[in-house]
Motif scaffolding. Sequence first.
Motif: not given
Length: 151
Positions: A21-22, A25, A29, A40, A44
């Motif tokens: 997941v990291e 991301r 990003a 990001p 958001t």
Amino acid sequence: MPRRLPTSAELRVWRDFIETVEALRGVVAGRLQSETGLSPGDYTVLLALSEAPGTRLRPSDLAVTIGWERSRLSHHLGRMERRGLIRREGFSGDSRGAFVVLEQAGSAAFHAATVPHLTVVRELFVEALTPDQLAAVAQISAALRDKIPDH
């Protein structure tokens, strides 16, 4: 009842999940930043404001919506305001009556970033999984979310 800790195999799955997941991301990003100039965090905030009634939210509501602490949000909004992406209204020393408002430049930046952002999401996430795997990810995400206190 004695406390049960994760097994070695369970910890390997956990670490693989978190690290994947990291990594995803980080790539998303980096591509968002290089292709659109938005971080990001910018994306958001702009997304939340674009979906809000009148494209405005109170800072406390915005913080809850995006899951940020108020201090982090305040600092980020200052940077976004200096870039002309948002404005803060009603800040006369009392933030209770204040709103964060999406500016035209912020709306344009958000809309320009949407296709590049969704393209990388499709490329790195959607296309990596079968339809059954996507459905499983949705179920897993829901199960995990249900275990998070106060969520």
